[in-house]
Enzyme design. Sequence first.
Site, PDB file in Angstrom:
ATOM      1  N   HIS A   1       0.831  -1.205   0.000  1.00  0.00           N
ATOM      2  CA  HIS A   1       0.000   0.000   0.000  1.00  0.00           C
ATOM      3  C   HIS A   1       0.865   1.255   0.000  1.00  0.00           C
ATOM      4  CE1 HIS A   1      -3.605   2.412   1.217  1.00  0.00           C
ATOM      5  NE2 HIS A   1      -2.649   3.195   1.711  1.00  0.00           N
ATOM      6  N   GLU A   2       1.786   1.338   0.942  1.00  0.00           N
ATOM      7  CA  GLU A   2       2.594   2.555   1.053  1.00  0.00           C
ATOM      8  C   GLU A   2       3.510   2.734  -0.148  1.00  0.00           C
ATOM      9  OE1 GLU A   2       1.675   4.632   3.057  1.00  0.00           O
ATOM     10  OE2 GLU A   2       0.573   3.434   4.525  1.00  0.00           O
TER      11      GLU A   2
ATOM     12  N   HIS B   1       3.358   6.681  -6.980  1.00  0.00           N
ATOM     13  CA  HIS B   1       2.581   7.844  -7.416  1.00  0.00           C
ATOM     14  C   HIS B   1       3.447   9.099  -7.355  1.00  0.00           C
ATOM     15  CE1 HIS B   1      -1.755   9.709  -7.265  1.00  0.00           C
ATOM     16  NE2 HIS B   1      -1.053  10.155  -8.279  1.00  0.00           N
TER      17      HIS B   1
END
Length: 712
Positions: A501-502, A508
Amino acid sequence: MRLLLCKNWFASPVISPLLYTRSLYSMANTTSFPIAPQAPPNWSFTPSDISGKTNEIINNSNNFYDSMSKVESPSVSNFVEPFMKFENELGPIINQLTFLQHVSSDKEIRDASVNSSMKLDELNIDLSLRHDIFLQFARVWQDVQSKADSVERETFKYVEKSYKDYIHSGLELDEGNRLKIKEIKKKISVNSINFSKNLGEQKEYITFTKEQLEGVPDSILTQFETIKSDKDSNETLYKVTFKYPDIFPVMKLASSAQTRKQAFLADQNKVPENEAILLDTLKLRDELASLLGYDTYANYNLYDKMAEDSTTVMNFLNDLKDKLIPLGRKELQVLQDMKAEDVKKLNQGADPNYYIWDHRYYDNKYLLENFNVDLEKISEYFPLEATITGMLEIYETLFNLKFIETKDSQNKSVWHDDVKQIAVWNMDDPKSPNFVGWIYFDLHPRDGKYGHAANFGLSSSFMIDDTTRSYPVTALVCNFSKSTKDKPSLLKHNEIVTFFHELGHGIHDLVGQNKESRFNGPGSVPWDFVEAPSQMLEFWTWNKNELINLSSHYKTGEKIPESLINSLIKTKHVNGALFTLRQLHFGLFDMKVHTCKDLQNLSICDTWNQLRQDISLISNGGTLSKGYDSFGHIMSDSYSAGYYGYLWAEVFATDMYHTKFAKDPLNAKNGIQYRDIVLARGGLYDINDNLKEFLGREPSKDAFLKELGLQN
């Protein structure tokens, strides 16, 4: 969780070598890559350095704004472009200075970083409320609107957002109200910094005897510090801190209900000094919203989100709650029956009722007894170094990237010896890799460090001139257990999910291709979408083939047996309604306190506990706990009246995965499309348009509802 350090200036964040453990990020021969065109940041700050650079930024910023206020006939060339350049260049150093409060092992540096944050937040508020600069932007906005077709898109969007943010901040109000707004914002800023500092600096713990920790395996007990009891010098007590690697295993594995209760309440009631800070902040936010013409703070803070207003958010959350409660009751009944049976068999005098502190224990026990899922056993196949190497290989395949660990002999380019520094390269042309940026992994707990898991954007990508790019820098901060003399750090499956997730936030940050930093990275998109890219990538951690490929037993190097993986995957949605209802408790509490019109008579403690009992369906057992004192999201400008965004974003995350990757998780063509359409464009284009282009249709919530078991 995504933490953005630097706010826009115009808007209102020893592993012992063991056999079969792969060397971290050794997938490529580093000699085949050119030297990175941009060196990593230097982290050899002293407290004096931080103070000096902070004062320099303040002086330079005030001088710059003064000069811009005097520009006659402001235009794109003589006003907007200097502002964009100034913002681009200032962000990285501000983020460095303010980031250190979360990660430095030196308390003097952390304190200096906190002081820097306070001064720079105050500066940001002062600058964002300068009426003379607002008037300049108003003139330019009027001008660029009249010739929109000939103005570059990024420039147009920059001026538009700057002007609208000024309006949202109250620059059209009279001077008296503007001064009140400035005063309120400064108080909120100080509160937010102090709330976070209290969480980071807390060293609280609870002690138990070995008997009280029955059920917690020796492999966990060895990580706890031990002390002698004051009452009996022959009795050893185990210190359980409130860091995740300590407190969660006790809640999950301790067979004593009394131990679980004590651990739960102690953890929930830590940092009591934060309650007054939160209450004061809620009142200040309500006053701020009123001054700016909004009925509630929630509506004020939702103005630039996808949901737009609190009515939409409340309808979304309540509709989901109503759909999930019948399913949650069925799940809860099974767990209640398990506890009642335990009490009947083991302890006739014990309380058979099911309480909030029982939930992790019986959730885990249910998985073990019904699916033969032993999470501790599974973790033996996922030593940290080997697993992260494998996870990076997945990201490399999907996004055509390469991760190369680099080191410098003096460690000036990291803030702690634990930290890994990785250069990231784009491999679209494998014969000529293009540098993407730097990413840091800070993965283990230590005193004074940020206690949860988050990605910190340290520098967004931007163009220095027509041919030269400043490359992004980002950091993953987690709290995975460290290796011991007997075994390496082993990742629980939920920790694998966390890392995926991180790292999604980190990617991004890294792949943004716009000219201006404001439009690159997670901080550039609406905050109720910001979690979607990372949530989508969590699906890979539930894929059988990917998990087997990631696995490597820390002793033998063997792959995890299919039977273990099959059992784990079957549990993905087990008690899923109860989990989502817990998220709804956070989201609805957040909205409740930010839409309350009578804060003076609001009992925040009663509200927190009653909502949790009503929504999660699990009894508080007559206790009142204060988990809101450590609910960091609620003190963030971005996540306040915004926690709903986790569930809101999951609608899009689930849709993207099931549409593009479910049948072929390592489809590089779709991965690169996702990279270039959803991530690289950042906030320059409307996110709904990007989603429609990537999906080939309008987004749908069908996949999300199916995942929750609410739709066939």
